[in-house]
Design a protein around this motif. Sequence first.
Motif, PDB file in Angstrom:
ATOM      1  N   ARG A   8       0.842  -1.189   0.000  1.00 60.83           N
ATOM      2  CA  ARG A   8       0.000   0.000   0.000  1.00 60.83           C
ATOM      3  C   ARG A   8       0.881   1.243   0.000  1.00 60.83           C
ATOM      4  O   ARG A   8       1.906   1.281   0.672  1.00 60.83           O
ATOM      5  N   TRP A   9       0.474   2.230  -0.777  1.00 59.74           N
ATOM      6  CA  TRP A   9       1.164   3.526  -0.811  1.00 59.74           C
ATOM      7  C   TRP A   9       0.155   4.630  -0.540  1.00 59.74           C
ATOM      8  O   TRP A   9      -1.005   4.556  -0.960  1.00 59.74           O
ATOM      9  N   PHE A  10       0.609   5.695   0.125  1.00 60.99           N
ATOM     10  CA  PHE A  10      -0.206   6.878   0.377  1.00 60.99           C
ATOM     11  C   PHE A  10       0.559   8.120  -0.095  1.00 60.99           C
ATOM     12  O   PHE A  10       1.763   8.237   0.147  1.00 60.99           O
ATOM     13  N   HIS A  11      -0.177   9.032  -0.717  1.00 56.90           N
ATOM     14  CA  HIS A  11       0.407  10.308  -1.137  1.00 56.90           C
ATOM     15  C   HIS A  11      -0.575  11.431  -0.813  1.00 56.90           C
ATOM     16  O   HIS A  11      -1.786  11.289  -1.056  1.00 56.90           O
ATOM     17  N   PRO A  12      -0.094  12.554  -0.283  1.00 59.09           N
ATOM     18  CA  PRO A  12      -0.995  13.683  -0.027  1.00 59.09           C
ATOM     19  C   PRO A  12      -1.449  14.325  -1.329  1.00 59.09           C
ATOM     20  O   PRO A  12      -0.746  14.295  -2.337  1.00 59.09           O
ATOM     21  N   GLY A  13      -2.643  14.925  -1.275  1.00 60.89           N
ATOM     22  CA  GLY A  13      -3.162  15.632  -2.429  1.00 60.89           C
ATOM     23  C   GLY A  13      -4.224  14.849  -3.183  1.00 60.89           C
ATOM     24  O   GLY A  13      -4.621  13.746  -2.801  1.00 60.89           O
ATOM     25  N   ASP A  49       1.279   0.747  14.891  1.00 63.57           N
ATOM     26  CA  ASP A  49       1.288   0.519  13.446  1.00 63.57           C
ATOM     27  C   ASP A  49       0.781  -0.875  13.080  1.00 63.57           C
ATOM     28  O   ASP A  49       0.617  -1.179  11.905  1.00 63.57           O
ATOM     29  N   PHE A  50       0.564  -1.712  14.067  1.00 60.41           N
ATOM     30  CA  PHE A  50       0.285  -3.122  13.809  1.00 60.41           C
ATOM     31  C   PHE A  50      -1.178  -3.500  14.011  1.00 60.41           C
ATOM     32  O   PHE A  50      -1.549  -4.665  13.815  1.00 60.41           O
ATOM     33  N   LEU A  51      -2.043  -2.544  14.386  1.00 57.05           N
ATOM     34  CA  LEU A  51      -3.439  -2.855  14.676  1.00 57.05           C
ATOM     35  C   LEU A  51      -4.352  -1.825  14.039  1.00 57.05           C
ATOM     36  O   LEU A  51      -4.141  -0.622  14.187  1.00 57.05           O
ATOM     37  N   GLY A  52      -5.370  -2.295  13.320  1.00 60.77           N
ATOM     38  CA  GLY A  52      -6.357  -1.418  12.713  1.00 60.77           C
ATOM     39  C   GLY A  52      -7.765  -1.844  13.097  1.00 60.77           C
ATOM     40  O   GLY A  52      -8.112  -3.018  12.981  1.00 60.77           O
ATOM     41  N   ILE A  53      -8.565  -0.894  13.573  1.00 58.26           N
ATOM     42  CA  ILE A  53      -9.954  -1.154  13.950  1.00 58.26           C
ATOM     43  C   ILE A  53     -10.820  -0.109  13.253  1.00 58.26           C
ATOM     44  O   ILE A  53     -10.539   1.098  13.351  1.00 58.26           O
ATOM     45  N   LYS A  54     -11.868  -0.562  12.561  1.00 55.38           N
ATOM     46  CA  LYS A  54     -12.714   0.404  11.861  1.00 55.38           C
ATOM     47  C   LYS A  54     -14.153  -0.076  11.790  1.00 55.38           C
ATOM     48  O   LYS A  54     -14.446  -1.281  11.871  1.00 55.38           O
ATOM     49  N   PRO A 199      -2.979   2.093   9.767  1.00 58.71           N
ATOM     50  CA  PRO A 199      -2.663   2.581  11.116  1.00 58.71           C
ATOM     51  C   PRO A 199      -1.550   3.627  11.132  1.00 58.71           C
ATOM     52  O   PRO A 199      -1.635   4.631  11.859  1.00 58.71           O
ATOM     53  N   HIS A 200      -0.496   3.421  10.348  1.00 60.02           N
ATOM     54  CA  HIS A 200       0.592   4.408  10.284  1.00 60.02           C
ATOM     55  C   HIS A 200       0.102   5.690   9.628  1.00 60.02           C
ATOM     56  O   HIS A 200       0.426   6.799  10.091  1.00 60.02           O
ATOM     57  N   LEU A 202      -2.885   6.947   9.595  1.00 60.66           N
ATOM     58  CA  LEU A 202      -3.703   7.708  10.527  1.00 60.66           C
ATOM     59  C   LEU A 202      -2.854   8.528  11.479  1.00 60.66           C
ATOM     60  O   LEU A 202      -3.222   9.659  11.857  1.00 60.66           O
ATOM     61  N   GLY A 203      -1.707   7.974  11.878  1.00 60.54           N
ATOM     62  CA  GLY A 203      -0.818   8.715  12.758  1.00 60.54           C
ATOM     63  C   GLY A 203      -0.255   9.966  12.128  1.00 60.54           C
ATOM     64  O   GLY A 203       0.052  10.937  12.838  1.00 60.54           O
ATOM     65  N   LEU A 204      -0.136   9.990  10.807  1.00 63.69           N
ATOM     66  CA  LEU A 204       0.351  11.180  10.107  1.00 63.69           C
ATOM     67  C   LEU A 204      -0.709  12.279  10.053  1.00 63.69           C
ATOM     68  O   LEU A 204      -0.382  13.424   9.759  1.00 63.69           O
ATOM     69  N   ASN A 205      -1.942  11.914  10.307  1.00 60.41           N
ATOM     70  CA  ASN A 205      -3.056  12.863  10.193  1.00 60.41           C
ATOM     71  C   ASN A 205      -3.708  13.176  11.538  1.00 60.41           C
ATOM     72  O   ASN A 205      -4.818  13.686  11.589  1.00 60.41           O
ATOM     73  N   ASN A 206      -3.007  12.849  12.625  1.00 61.30           N
ATOM     74  CA  ASN A 206      -3.539  13.130  13.957  1.00 61.30           C
ATOM     75  C   ASN A 206      -2.454  13.739  14.844  1.00 61.30           C
ATOM     76  O   ASN A 206      -1.288  13.653  14.552  1.00 61.30           O
TER      77      ASN A 206
END
Length: 206
Positions: A8-13, A49-54, A199-200, A202-206
């Motif tokens: 998975r990759w994420f990019h702003p914009g 970074d190892f757990l995701g709950i949604k 999870p990682h 989300l940490g960049l956006n909080n």
Amino acid sequence: MLTTNELRWFHPGTLPSDILVWFQQNCLINQLQPPEVREDVYLYAPGSDFLGIKLRQDRLEVKWRKAELGIVDFGKLVAGKAETWAKCSCSDSTGEIFQPATVLGNAAWVSVQKVRYLQLYRILPDFSLIPLTNHENINNGCSVEITQLLVQNSPWWSLAFEANGDDVRLMANLQATANWVFNTYQSTALQAANSYAYPHWLGLNN
């Protein structure tokens, strides 16, 4: 419980138009099918970074990382961090629980708006791919998705692979699909530094 190998990759914009056109023309079997539009609500756990709950479409989904598999390369433009994840989910047929409205007043829960294009492939024993027209449950398959995201009023976009199958084939299924998809890719470089799971991110956006 479902176990997957993922990239998975994420990019702003905003999702670049050339990448969206590439995905539509080279990955989607039905280029005219509209994207899926939905809201997922994530529980933000700082430093995890190892757990995701949604909460997703009347379900509670829990994912945890079982292994980090290192960096894999797909030509000069693409490098990403492969990981093994396990997922389980709970649903409520009454619609009374697992609703975003019940948690969105809590700062620990984060709303993510998504506009997602997705293609599912069946992977044959010789690792050739057959694109499927629906999202049926199959063994030895891989989904490829490209998603426009909106979190905390900030736009991001993501490209991701999720491969399933027998344990001995999981990594090979992921690599076979990524090799086929990226054979035509000539756009912005996808680098390992931008490769991580939700999870990682989300940490960049909080």
